[in-house]
Design a protein around this motif. Sequence first.
Motif, mmCIF file in Angstrom:
data_model
loop_
_atom_site.group_PDB
_atom_site.id
_atom_site.type_symbol
_atom_site.label_atom_id
_atom_site.label_comp_id
_atom_site.label_asym_id
_atom_site.label_seq_id
_atom_site.Cartn_x
_atom_site.Cartn_y
_atom_site.Cartn_z
ATOM 1 N N ILE A 1 0.783 -1.123 0.089
ATOM 2 C CA ILE A 1 0.025 -0.018 -0.016
ATOM 3 C C ILE A 1 0.726 1.168 -0.071
ATOM 4 O O ILE A 1 1.608 1.339 0.810
ATOM 5 C CB ILE A 1 -0.888 0.068 1.192
ATOM 6 N N ARG A 2 0.708 2.166 -0.935
ATOM 7 C CA ARG A 2 1.491 3.424 -1.101
ATOM 8 C C ARG A 2 0.665 4.619 -0.799
ATOM 9 O O ARG A 2 1.087 5.656 -0.683
ATOM 10 C CB ARG A 2 2.102 3.416 -2.484
ATOM 11 N N ALA A 3 -0.827 4.616 -0.500
ATOM 12 C CA ALA A 3 -1.513 5.620 -0.152
ATOM 13 C C ALA A 3 -2.338 5.382 0.900
ATOM 14 O O ALA A 3 -2.819 4.204 1.175
ATOM 15 C CB ALA A 3 -2.551 5.893 -1.357
ATOM 16 N N TYR A 4 -2.170 6.335 2.037
ATOM 17 C CA TYR A 4 -2.852 6.079 3.497
ATOM 18 C C TYR A 4 -3.641 7.103 3.880
ATOM 19 O O TYR A 4 -3.509 8.237 3.380
ATOM 20 C CB TYR A 4 -1.538 5.638 4.461
ATOM 21 N N LYS A 5 -4.700 6.776 4.691
ATOM 22 C CA LYS A 5 -5.572 7.760 5.282
ATOM 23 C C LYS A 5 -4.532 8.172 6.659
ATOM 24 O O LYS A 5 -3.701 7.431 7.021
ATOM 25 C CB LYS A 5 -6.958 6.957 5.743
ATOM 26 N N THR A 6 -5.049 9.192 7.181
ATOM 27 C CA THR A 6 -4.203 9.840 8.243
ATOM 28 C C THR A 6 -4.816 9.266 9.374
ATOM 29 O O THR A 6 -4.066 9.448 10.657
ATOM 30 C CB THR A 6 -4.185 11.466 8.261
ATOM 31 N N SER A 7 -5.802 8.568 9.422
ATOM 32 C CA SER A 7 -6.443 8.122 10.450
ATOM 33 C C SER A 7 -5.467 7.124 11.591
ATOM 34 O O SER A 7 -4.611 6.590 11.064
ATOM 35 C CB SER A 7 -7.536 7.147 10.288
ATOM 36 N N PRO A 8 -5.449 7.536 12.873
ATOM 37 C CA PRO A 8 -4.749 6.730 13.716
ATOM 38 C C PRO A 8 -5.199 5.191 13.891
ATOM 39 O O PRO A 8 -6.176 5.009 13.511
ATOM 40 C CB PRO A 8 -4.830 7.738 15.206
ATOM 41 N N VAL A 9 -3.946 4.688 14.581
ATOM 42 C CA VAL A 9 -4.177 3.198 14.461
ATOM 43 C C VAL A 9 -4.130 3.171 16.065
ATOM 44 O O VAL A 9 -3.495 3.559 16.906
ATOM 45 C CB VAL A 9 -3.098 2.329 14.050
ATOM 46 N N ASP A 10 -5.424 2.244 16.798
ATOM 47 C CA ASP A 10 -5.446 2.359 18.179
ATOM 48 C C ASP A 10 -4.239 1.452 18.683
ATOM 49 O O ASP A 10 -3.581 0.456 18.105
ATOM 50 C CB ASP A 10 -6.719 2.043 18.639
ATOM 51 N N ASP A 11 -4.082 2.004 20.215
ATOM 52 C CA ASP A 11 -2.786 1.206 20.799
ATOM 53 C C ASP A 11 -2.907 -0.429 20.801
ATOM 54 O O ASP A 11 -1.941 -1.150 20.944
ATOM 55 C CB ASP A 11 -2.677 1.872 21.937
ATOM 56 N N GLN A 12 -4.278 -0.730 21.063
ATOM 57 C CA GLN A 12 -4.555 -2.337 21.322
ATOM 58 C C GLN A 12 -4.314 -2.878 19.971
ATOM 59 O O GLN A 12 -3.530 -4.257 19.712
ATOM 60 C CB GLN A 12 -6.022 -2.343 21.662
#
Length: 187
Positions: free
Chosen positions: A16-27
């Motif tokens: 994947i070369r295009a990403y959303k800026t949404s965070p990834v949760d810690d869990q």
Amino acid sequence: GDTMDVLEAIRKRRTIRAYKTSPVDDQTLDAILEAGRLAPSWGNTQTWRFVVVKDSSIKTQLVENAIRPGNRGLEAVRQAPMVIAACAELEKAGYRDGQPATDKGGYWYMFDAGLALENMVLAAESFGLGTLFIGGMDAKKAESILGVPQGYACVILMVLGYPDEQPEARPRKEAAEVVFKDKFGAR
């Protein structure tokens, strides 16, 4: 749980070369790192170390100073919520009594890091996350930016985040081209 099985994750995974800026949760992040931590390694040496970089100024330093200009992953590093620098302790994996134990010399850490990273890639896929490996970089500059101590090497950067594209599968060689019976080349 609800996550896909391993073979499905292997089939579905894409670079994947295009990403959303949404965070990834810690869990979720912890589960992905745990998949890496549980990988096999030479003599159980577990030489991998993972630097999780979320700080945008450090990501920018990597983009501007460590990753090769023109690398198709530059924008991904900026967009994605994080990049994981996979590092490894040197002169442990592949060694016995302080000496390289195979003709692969001191490079066994690369193999072990690859095993851990593939576990992480498949775990990420099972959570609907995308990954991108960036090897085209100046590892010494990355090590300096990330404060990696002597005796460790930065192997690769892995971008991690939610995909903003759905690439088609790229072609793979047929089994007959890569699988032999008993001797190389024998079908």
